[in-house]
Write a protein that holds these residues in place. Structure first.
Motif, PDB file in Angstrom:
ATOM      1  N   ALA A  53       0.832  -1.210   0.000  1.00  0.00           N
ATOM      2  CA  ALA A  53       0.000   0.000   0.000  1.00  0.00           C
ATOM      3  C   ALA A  53       0.861   1.252   0.000  1.00  0.00           C
ATOM      4  O   ALA A  53       0.578   2.212  -0.724  1.00  0.00           O
ATOM      5  N   ILE A  85       0.822   4.344  -2.670  1.00  0.00           N
ATOM      6  CA  ILE A  85       0.644   5.750  -2.270  1.00  0.00           C
ATOM      7  C   ILE A  85       1.746   6.613  -2.879  1.00  0.00           C
ATOM      8  O   ILE A  85       1.497   7.718  -3.370  1.00  0.00           O
ATOM      9  N   HIS A 135      -3.867   5.799  -5.092  1.00  0.00           N
ATOM     10  CA  HIS A 135      -4.510   5.632  -3.782  1.00  0.00           C
ATOM     11  C   HIS A 135      -5.622   4.590  -3.795  1.00  0.00           C
ATOM     12  O   HIS A 135      -5.838   3.898  -2.787  1.00  0.00           O
ATOM     13  N   ALA A 195      -4.142   1.401  -3.157  1.00  0.00           N
ATOM     14  CA  ALA A 195      -3.607   1.268  -1.801  1.00  0.00           C
ATOM     15  C   ALA A 195      -4.702   0.974  -0.784  1.00  0.00           C
ATOM     16  O   ALA A 195      -4.510   0.146   0.128  1.00  0.00           O
ATOM     17  N   ASN A 228      -1.322   3.970   8.739  1.00  0.00           N
ATOM     18  CA  ASN A 228      -1.151   3.875   7.288  1.00  0.00           C
ATOM     19  C   ASN A 228      -2.385   4.367   6.539  1.00  0.00           C
ATOM     20  O   ASN A 228      -2.267   4.964   5.461  1.00  0.00           O
ATOM     21  N   CYS A 239      -2.486   7.479   3.833  1.00  0.00           N
ATOM     22  CA  CYS A 239      -3.134   7.426   2.512  1.00  0.00           C
ATOM     23  C   CYS A 239      -4.090   8.609   2.340  1.00  0.00           C
ATOM     24  O   CYS A 239      -4.075   9.285   1.308  1.00  0.00           O
TER      25      CYS A 239
END
Length: 387
Positions: A192, A196, A201, A204, A234, A238
């Motif tokens: 992911a 990014i 995105h 991700a 995380n 994002c």
């Protein structure tokens, strides 16, 4: 005449099996079991028949155990009188004797040690040496460990496609072994993160949303919030990258709350991201509060990189672009070869000045961005030169 008593020596092969079990618990982040097996090994190693190779192997796994503690929580590290992770002297002295599998572990663990100290180029250099010896490793999970670790450092150096290549190799192996669910989740994090970095995105988010569900299941089973906090952090990263700042703050705040519960050193990353997000939202009061906490935490942990990063935010947003302090912070990151961080922060400064029509200052920082990107793009050449 009486019989002379002779102490029974434990066969080194028996101790070797237990060291392998200890290492397996470490790789699975099974803290309780790893500590218990460490105690058993430490008792038996003194009663073992002489075997210098196994003693070196013991030193390597003990070193790996310390790195696990430092990664998971300073509180756990302190409970075992661990001031700071350091390379055992016997390992350094015996470097020339480290051949075969011992040589593999020597370079692999040295790479991990360099990584936790943010010396990424050095880490990849060690990993490349280990990769040459990977043919000696027959265990599939051990190969997955190597692939994950090298994917992790390539991600931090923004070598996106190298990182994704190795992360996928690791993930494909871990998916076949249910007992390694945490490592599979970490591979999802790396995948992911790479998506990014290339602004994909929507690719991700499925990794991160699935990882959060998996982490919540782990939290229920093991009463630990560490991996859930990583997933939340995380997801925040994002959404920050997507420009959905309000959503990002919610995830970062939730992550920090959970990190505080487990006293994880990783909390500092969420504090930095939260401070930056508040600045983007123009919420100066909350940003200042988070920066103060982040600076305090980074000093406690003696984390020079995050001290520089928090000082940069302070100079840019709170001291209205104190150019001298900005340059000092960026120079510090450059001297430590933290080119990905250098690029990100210099770009922030360049845009800050551009929005205020201060084009000369903006141009200066855009030049730093270009220089950092040049280093990142030719990164693999640097790793080859270091090897």
């Amino acid at each position: 005449m009486g019989l002379k008593w002779m102490a029974h020596k434990i066969p080194s092969s028996e101790v070797g099996v237990k060291i392998n079990q200890w290492y397996t618990h470490i790789c699975k982040f099974e803290l309780k079991q790893a500590k218990e097996m460490k105690q058993i090994v430490e008792q038996e190693i003194h009663e073992m028949e002489e075997d210098q190779d196994l003693l070196l192997y013991y030193s390597l796994i003990d070193f790996r155990h310390q790195m696990m503690l430092q990664h998971l929580s300073p509180a756990h590290a302190a409970s075992e009188s661990l001031q700071a992770v350091s390379i055992p002297k016997e390992m350094e002295d015996a470097e020339d004797e480290m051949t075969g599998l011992l040589g593999y572990y020597f370079h692999f663990f040295h790479g991990m040690y360099a990584f936790i100290q943010n010396r990424y180029i050095e880490a990849i250099s060690y990993y490349k040496h280990a990769e040459h010896q990977l043919i000696l490793v027959t265990d599939e999970i051990e190969k997955a460990e190597f692939y994950y670790k090298i994917a992790e450092v390539y991600y931090h150096m923004k070598q996106t496609y190298f990182s994704m290549h190795y992360a996928k190799k690791a993930r494909d192996i871990y998916k076949k072994h249910q007992l390694y669910g945490k490592r599979s989740i970490q591979c999802d994090f790396v995948m992911a993160g790479n998506w990014i970095d290339v602004n994909q995105h929507q690719k991700a988010l499925p990794y991160l949303e699935k990882a959060l569900k998996d982490c919540e299941a782990i939290e229920r089973q093991e009463c630990t919030s560490y991996f859930k906090a990583m997933a939340l952090n995380n997801l925040g990263t994002c959404h920050y990258s997507m420009g959905t700042y309000h959503t990002a703050t919610v995830y970062f705040e939730q992550a920090i709350s959970l990190y505080q519960k487990d006293q994880a050193a990783t909390m500092i990353k969420s504090l930095f991201s939260l401070a930056l997000t508040y600045f983007k939202l123009g919420d100066m009061a909350r940003a200042k509060s988070v920066i103060d906490k982040g600076l305090h935490q980074s000093r406690l942990l003696e984390d020079e990189i995050y001290q520089l990063k928090f000082q940069f935010l302070q100079a840019l947003y709170m001291e209205k672009g104190s150019s001298e302090k900005l340059r000092l912070a960026l120079f510090g990151l450059k001297s430590k070869k933290m080119f990905a961080d250098l690029e990100e922060l210099a770009l922030d400064a360049a845009n800050y000045y551009k929005e205020r029509d201060m084009y000369k200052e903006s141009s200066t920082f855009f030049e730093i961005v270009i220089e950092a990107r040049t280093h990142i793009q030719k990164g693999d050449e640097m790793y080859e030169n270091e090897a």
